[in-house]
Design a protein around this motif. Sequence first.
Motif, PDB file in Angstrom:
ATOM      1  N   ASP A   1       0.855  -1.192   0.000  1.00 18.65           N
ATOM      2  CA  ASP A   1       0.000   0.000   0.000  1.00 18.65           C
ATOM      3  C   ASP A   1       0.890   1.241   0.000  1.00 18.65           C
ATOM      4  OD1 ASP A   1      -1.914   1.944   0.327  1.00 18.65           O
ATOM      5  OD2 ASP A   1      -2.242   1.507   2.475  1.00 18.65           O
ATOM      6  N   MET A   2       1.093   1.803  -1.184  1.00 18.06           N
ATOM      7  CA  MET A   2       2.078   2.888  -1.307  1.00 18.06           C
ATOM      8  C   MET A   2       1.530   4.264  -0.935  1.00 18.06           C
ATOM      9  SD  MET A   2       2.325   3.175  -5.454  1.00 18.06           S
ATOM     10  CE  MET A   2       3.015   4.821  -5.508  1.00 18.06           C
ATOM     11  N   ASN A   3       0.191   4.405  -0.820  1.00 23.82           N
ATOM     12  CA  ASN A   3      -0.367   5.726  -0.507  1.00 23.82           C
ATOM     13  C   ASN A   3      -1.109   5.746   0.829  1.00 23.82           C
ATOM     14  OD1 ASN A   3      -2.416   4.131  -1.439  1.00 23.82           O
ATOM     15  ND2 ASN A   3      -3.284   5.641  -2.848  1.00 23.82           N
TER      16      ASN A   3
ATOM     17  N   ASP B   1      -3.695   4.347   2.139  1.00 22.46           N
ATOM     18  CA  ASP B   1      -5.161   4.435   2.254  1.00 22.46           C
ATOM     19  C   ASP B   1      -5.749   3.088   2.665  1.00 22.46           C
ATOM     20  OD1 ASP B   1      -4.762   3.050  -0.064  1.00 22.46           O
ATOM     21  OD2 ASP B   1      -6.143   4.242  -1.293  1.00 22.46           O
TER      22      ASP B   1
ATOM     23  N   VAL C   1      -5.594   0.129   1.447  1.00 21.64           N
ATOM     24  CA  VAL C   1      -6.061  -0.852   0.471  1.00 21.64           C
ATOM     25  C   VAL C   1      -5.061  -0.904  -0.708  1.00 21.64           C
ATOM     26  CG1 VAL C   1      -7.556   0.781  -0.789  1.00 21.64           C
ATOM     27  CG2 VAL C   1      -8.043  -1.683  -0.901  1.00 21.64           C
TER      28      VAL C   1
ATOM     29  N   ASP D   1      -4.950  -1.289  -4.404  1.00 23.46           N
ATOM     30  CA  ASP D   1      -5.943  -1.210  -5.483  1.00 23.46           C
ATOM     31  C   ASP D   1      -5.366  -0.600  -6.756  1.00 23.46           C
ATOM     32  OD1 ASP D   1      -5.774   1.459  -4.894  1.00 23.46           O
ATOM     33  OD2 ASP D   1      -7.814   1.668  -4.086  1.00 23.46           O
TER      34      ASP D   1
ATOM     35  N   GLU E   1      -1.938   1.350  -6.800  1.00 21.82           N
ATOM     36  CA  GLU E   1      -0.706   0.571  -6.804  1.00 21.82           C
ATOM     37  C   GLU E   1      -0.479  -0.104  -8.160  1.00 21.82           C
ATOM     38  OE1 GLU E   1      -2.753   0.715  -4.131  1.00 21.82           O
ATOM     39  OE2 GLU E   1      -1.349   1.676  -2.758  1.00 21.82           O
TER      40      GLU E   1
HETATM   41 CA   LIG Z   1      -3.311   2.144  -1.515  1.00 24.83          CA
END
Ligand SMILES: [Ca+2]
Length: 266
Positions: A238-240, A242, A244, A246, A249
């Motif tokens: 999960d790079m941001n 949030d 999830v 999705d 990514e």
């Molecule tokens: Ca994410």
Amino acid sequence: MMKKLSKILLVMALTLTVFFAMMAVASAATIKSVEAGVAADAGRTISVTVEYGSPEAAQQSTVLVVKSGTALATLQDSDIKYIDQEAVTDTAVTYTFKLLEADRTGAYDVYVGGTGVDAPEDTSFSFDTKKIIGTITVLGDATKATAVATDASAISVNGTVKADGTYAIEVGQGTYTVVLGKAGYLYKTYENVAANAAEVNLGEITLIGGDFSGDGVIDIDDLNGVLMNYKGKVAEFDMNDDDVVDIDELNAVLGNYKAEAAKAYN
Ligand SMILES: [Ca+2]
Ligand SMILES: [Ca+2]
């Protein structure tokens, strides 16, 4: 290694003997000057000059350097940053030495004494701390990004990254490799960063997303990882931030596919 340790222990024993001997005979020893960082490799070369009442009064001169605040009564091997003894043939003795690269920041206490000196004289010096600064732009929580400076001896210093992406790494004067990163992003490397000013600004860098395996390349491993964890709550993918894995990514991997850390930022 053992030999070196034995030598240190021997010098330590000699030094303690000297400290005890100092209490017995009264004479004067004065630290004339302590200069830190006066040579070309400023920040590492230290020069301590000690003046004695007479050459006879201090047949052996000892200098000991420890981190400021170190208690001599509980001195450990690792506390000794520098120690040496010289025979006094004049009334002045100058010690010129370097500290290890790992010991290039902060404040130090210098103790000098000798046989025939009534009490060890002490003084202190400190190195200027340099700051390597810049800004990392990432998606999500910037405080999860890392900024690390490593010197030629492979000793690393971790910086701090604030929520706005600004980072600061406090180091001693020297040359460093600086690596910026965050889980899910290609790391960025700055080679030969010379920390020779109070602040060295590396500027702003937007990290490239999609390297979830952290191996410096965005490839099939990263794609498979995202696909296998798709719609999952897996922090590693999960790079941001949030919560999830999705389309964000997936787009990062596909959009930067085959990008490599060594080339992507050039
Ligand atoms: Ca994410
Ligand atoms: Ca990868």
